[in-house]
Design a protein around this motif. Structure first.
Motif, short mmCIF file in Angstrom:
data_model
loop_
_atom_site.label_atom_id
_atom_site.label_comp_id
_atom_site.label_asym_id
_atom_site.label_seq_id
_atom_site.Cartn_x
_atom_site.Cartn_y
_atom_site.Cartn_z
N SER A 158 31.14 6.13 -7.20
CA SER A 158 32.57 6.40 -7.33
C SER A 158 33.33 5.15 -6.87
CB SER A 158 32.96 7.59 -6.44
OG SER A 158 32.83 7.23 -5.08
N ALA A 159 34.64 5.13 -7.07
CA ALA A 159 35.45 3.98 -6.66
C ALA A 159 35.36 3.76 -5.14
CB ALA A 159 36.90 4.19 -7.08
N SER A 160 35.37 4.83 -4.36
CA SER A 160 35.31 4.66 -2.90
C SER A 160 33.92 4.19 -2.46
CB SER A 160 35.71 5.95 -2.17
OG SER A 160 34.80 6.99 -2.46
N GLU A 161 32.87 4.66 -3.12
CA GLU A 161 31.52 4.20 -2.79
C GLU A 161 31.36 2.72 -3.16
OE1 GLU A 161 28.71 8.09 -3.36
OE2 GLU A 161 29.53 7.16 -5.17
N LYS A 162 31.93 2.34 -4.30
CA LYS A 162 31.84 0.93 -4.71
C LYS A 162 32.59 0.05 -3.73
CE LYS A 162 31.50 0.01 -9.10
NZ LYS A 162 31.79 -0.22 -10.53
N ASP A 163 33.74 0.49 -3.26
CA ASP A 163 34.50 -0.27 -2.27
C ASP A 163 33.70 -0.43 -0.98
OD1 ASP A 163 36.96 -1.50 -1.08
OD2 ASP A 163 36.87 0.32 0.17
N LEU A 164 33.07 0.64 -0.52
CA LEU A 164 32.25 0.57 0.68
C LEU A 164 31.09 -0.40 0.48
CD1 LEU A 164 31.57 1.68 3.52
CD2 LEU A 164 30.26 3.50 2.37
N LEU A 165 30.42 -0.33 -0.66
CA LEU A 165 29.31 -1.22 -0.95
C LEU A 165 29.80 -2.67 -1.06
CD1 LEU A 165 26.31 -1.53 -1.47
CD2 LEU A 165 26.71 -0.88 -3.86
N ASN A 166 30.96 -2.89 -1.66
CA ASN A 166 31.55 -4.24 -1.73
C ASN A 166 31.71 -4.82 -0.33
OD1 ASN A 166 31.93 -4.03 -4.53
ND2 ASN A 166 34.08 -3.45 -4.35
N ARG A 167 32.26 -4.02 0.58
CA ARG A 167 32.51 -4.49 1.94
C ARG A 167 31.21 -4.72 2.72
NH1 ARG A 167 35.17 -0.56 4.58
NH2 ARG A 167 35.19 0.93 2.86
N LEU A 168 30.20 -3.87 2.47
CA LEU A 168 28.91 -4.07 3.13
C LEU A 168 28.29 -5.39 2.66
CD1 LEU A 168 26.56 -2.96 4.94
CD2 LEU A 168 25.50 -2.33 2.77
N VAL A 169 28.30 -5.62 1.35
CA VAL A 169 27.73 -6.86 0.81
C VAL A 169 28.46 -8.07 1.38
CG1 VAL A 169 27.46 -8.21 -1.32
CG2 VAL A 169 26.78 -5.80 -1.27
N GLU A 170 29.76 -8.01 1.44
CA GLU A 170 30.54 -9.12 2.01
C GLU A 170 30.10 -9.40 3.44
OE1 GLU A 170 33.41 -12.15 2.28
OE2 GLU A 170 32.69 -11.09 0.52
N ALA A 171 29.98 -8.36 4.25
CA ALA A 171 29.64 -8.53 5.66
C ALA A 171 28.17 -8.92 5.86
CB ALA A 171 29.94 -7.25 6.43
N GLU A 172 27.26 -8.31 5.11
CA GLU A 172 25.82 -8.58 5.27
C GLU A 172 25.41 -9.92 4.69
OE1 GLU A 172 23.17 -7.55 6.76
OE2 GLU A 172 23.55 -5.48 7.29
N ALA A 173 26.03 -10.33 3.60
CA ALA A 173 25.56 -11.50 2.87
C ALA A 173 26.59 -12.64 2.83
CB ALA A 173 25.15 -11.10 1.45
N LYS A 174 27.51 -12.62 3.77
CA LYS A 174 28.50 -13.70 3.84
C LYS A 174 27.74 -15.02 4.03
CE LYS A 174 33.06 -14.18 5.42
NZ LYS A 174 34.03 -13.19 5.71
N GLY A 175 28.05 -16.01 3.21
CA GLY A 175 27.36 -17.29 3.30
C GLY A 175 26.09 -17.37 2.47
N GLU A 176 25.65 -16.24 1.91
CA GLU A 176 24.47 -16.24 1.04
C GLU A 176 24.91 -16.51 -0.40
OE1 GLU A 176 21.23 -15.93 1.91
OE2 GLU A 176 21.83 -15.83 4.00
N SER A 177 23.96 -16.83 -1.23
CA SER A 177 24.25 -17.10 -2.65
C SER A 177 24.68 -15.80 -3.36
CB SER A 177 23.00 -17.65 -3.34
OG SER A 177 22.01 -16.64 -3.40
N TYR A 178 25.21 -15.98 -4.55
CA TYR A 178 25.57 -14.83 -5.37
C TYR A 178 24.35 -13.95 -5.61
CZ TYR A 178 27.18 -12.15 -9.41
OH TYR A 178 27.50 -11.14 -10.27
N ALA A 179 23.21 -14.55 -5.92
CA ALA A 179 21.96 -13.79 -6.15
C ALA A 179 21.58 -13.00 -4.89
CB ALA A 179 20.83 -14.72 -6.56
N GLY A 180 21.79 -13.58 -3.74
CA GLY A 180 21.49 -12.88 -2.49
C GLY A 180 22.39 -11.67 -2.29
N LYS A 181 23.64 -11.80 -2.70
CA LYS A 181 24.58 -10.68 -2.60
C LYS A 181 24.18 -9.56 -3.57
CE LYS A 181 28.33 -13.39 -0.81
NZ LYS A 181 29.65 -13.96 -0.95
N VAL A 182 23.79 -9.92 -4.78
CA VAL A 182 23.33 -8.92 -5.74
C VAL A 182 22.12 -8.19 -5.17
CG1 VAL A 182 22.31 -8.54 -8.03
CG2 VAL A 182 24.21 -10.14 -7.78
#
Length: 194
Positions: free
Chosen positions: A78-102
């Motif tokens: 859902s839109a809210s789940e995608k937003d939560l996942l977006n924020r998790l990826v930002e926080a967990e993979a900050k400084g990592e490559s795009y492939a790492g974020k995927v």
């Protein structure tokens, strides 16, 4: 007016009750094939490609489905789940490559699909001490466009990955449990495992 309002409510309830199950929840994990179904018609109903649905079910070279067959479905957040996942990826993979974020987003989606973890994106992300951004509050920061794009790609990539359900940075964390799991790939500072 009451009669008109009641009909509107009844219509809304009927639409919800008879809609395809995966459209209303990221928790739907399977679909039982009905007479007349095809990979194409099922994929169209849930909003994914037929190729992705075939890949999810290890059927890349077969287009036939059979009534009664149970297919695995990709997670459709859902839109809210995608937003939560977006924020998790930002926080967990900050400084990592795009492939790492995927790959980080893919781990969460694979966990939703797995019987070893909770059945929703929210519950996977908030499952105990799994993700440090939940514990330290950095998950509350907005996501970059790159993290949003990475999540979108991960959602569209389901079924084509290596089944990773764990990742960690060995320079920052040690785990005898994780070191005993099968390594699937290394991307940047993260080791991915299944």
């Amino acid at each position: 007016m009451l009669k008109k309002m009641s009909m509107s409510v009844l219509t809304a309830v009927c639409l919800i009750a008879f809609s395809f199950p995966a459209q209303s929840s990221a928790q739907a994990k399977t679909y039982t094939v009905q007479e007349g179904d095809s990979f194409y018609t099922i994929a169209k109903q849930i909003g994914v490609s037929a190729d992705q649905l075939q890949a999810m079910n290890d059927r890349a070279n077969s287009e036939e489905v059979y009534p009664g067959e149970v297919l695995k479905l990709p997670v459709v957040p859902s839109a809210s789940e995608k937003d939560l996942l977006n924020r998790l990826v930002e926080a967990e993979a900050k400084g990592e490559s795009y492939a790492g974020k995927v790959a980080v987003a893919t781990v969460v989606l694979n966990r939703v699909e797995s019987d070893r973890f909770p059945d929703s994106i929210y519950n996977v992300i908030h499952d105990g001490y799994q993700f440090s951004p939940v514990l330290n509050g950095s998950i509350n920061e907005p996501a970059s466009q790159e993290s949003k794009d990475a999540v979108e790609e991960a959602v569209n990539y389901q079924g084509y990955d290596r089944d990773s359900i764990f990742f960690y940075n060995p320079d920052k964390a040690e785990s005898s449990y994780l070191s005993s799991q099968e390594e699937t790939t290394v991307i940047g500072n993260h080791v991915f495992l299944k």
